[in-house]
Each structure stands twice: as structure tokens, then as C-alpha cells.
Design a protein around this motif. Structure first.
Motif, short mmCIF file in Angstrom:
data_model
loop_
_atom_site.label_atom_id
_atom_site.label_comp_id
_atom_site.label_asym_id
_atom_site.label_seq_id
_atom_site.Cartn_x
_atom_site.Cartn_y
_atom_site.Cartn_z
N ASN A 43 0.82 -1.21 0.00
CA ASN A 43 0.00 0.00 0.00
C ASN A 43 0.86 1.26 0.00
O ASN A 43 0.52 2.24 -0.68
N ASP A 46 2.20 1.70 -3.48
CA ASP A 46 1.14 2.24 -4.33
C ASP A 46 0.93 3.73 -4.08
O ASP A 46 0.75 4.51 -5.02
N ALA A 47 0.95 4.12 -2.81
CA ALA A 47 0.77 5.53 -2.46
C ALA A 47 1.89 6.39 -3.02
O ALA A 47 1.65 7.49 -3.53
N ALA A 49 3.71 5.74 -5.69
CA ALA A 49 3.50 5.84 -7.14
C ALA A 49 2.39 6.84 -7.47
O ALA A 49 2.51 7.64 -8.41
N TYR A 50 1.32 6.79 -6.69
CA TYR A 50 0.21 7.71 -6.90
C TYR A 50 0.65 9.16 -6.69
O TYR A 50 0.36 10.04 -7.50
N LEU A 51 1.34 9.40 -5.60
CA LEU A 51 1.81 10.75 -5.31
C LEU A 51 2.77 11.26 -6.38
O LEU A 51 2.71 12.42 -6.80
N ALA A 53 2.89 10.47 -9.47
CA ALA A 53 2.18 10.73 -10.72
C ALA A 53 1.20 11.90 -10.61
O ALA A 53 0.78 12.45 -11.63
N ALA A 54 0.87 12.28 -9.40
CA ALA A 54 -0.12 13.35 -9.20
C ALA A 54 0.46 14.70 -9.59
O ALA A 54 1.60 15.03 -9.25
N LYS A 62 3.61 16.80 -0.50
CA LYS A 62 3.88 15.66 -1.37
C LYS A 62 5.27 15.06 -1.16
O LYS A 62 5.41 13.86 -0.93
#
Length: 89
Positions: A43, A46-47, A49-51, A53-54, A62
Motif C-alpha cells: 500500500n 502504491d501511495a 507511485a500515486y503521489l 504521478a499526481a 507531497k
């Protein structure tokens, strides 16, 4: 997909610790014995990677969140490695 992530997390844990091949089974069993820790690592990855890409910087938080997540992953992997060493003796 989750099984692949588990295998990769476990494999990276073994590689990152320069563990001998004989110890790989112990590391795998620790990951299996502590699935919540493995899920937490997944998790957090994943977080991150999400951050990354944001497009938003989340009010300036961030970079700190990404760094803190990386540190948390290192600590979680270290906890599994500690248990693996304890179980060998």
C-alpha cells in the motif's frame, strides 16, 4: 497481481538485505506469517507511485509524504528481516 507484488516485495527484501539463498525461505515464511506488514508495504508503494504521478503537490506535503513512506517501507522490511534472523536461531 497481489501475489506478484508479494513475491516482488519479498524478493526485494531478500536482495536488499544481501541475504544468502538459504535464508530466502525464512524471509518468505516471515512475509507469509505477517501478511499485514506485506500489505502495508504494498500500500505504501502504491501511495508513493500515486503521489509521484499526481500533478498536485498537496499543499507542499507531497515530497515529505513520499520520503516518509519510503522510510516506513524500510522499517517494515527491517522488521521482517529481524524476525527472520530471530527465527533462524
Amino acid at each position: 497481481m497481489k501475489k506478484l507484488a508479494l513475491a516482488l516485495s519479498t524478493g526485494l527484501l531478500v536482495i536488499s538485505l544481501n541475504a544468502p539463498a538459504a535464508n530466502a525461505q525464512t524471509m518468505g515464511s516471515e512475509a507469509a506469517a505477517h501478511p499485514r506488514i506485506v500489505r502495508a508495504i504494498e500500500n505504501l508503494e502504491d501511495a508513493i507511485a500515486y503521489l509521484q504521478a499526481a500533478p498536485n503537490d498537496f499543499g507542499g506535503h507531497k515530497a515529505a509524504a513520499i520520503q516518509a513512506s519510503r522510510v516506513a517501507i524500510q522499517e517494515l522490511r527491517a522488521s521482517l528481516a529481524f524476525r527472520a534472523r530471530q527465527d533462524r536461531y
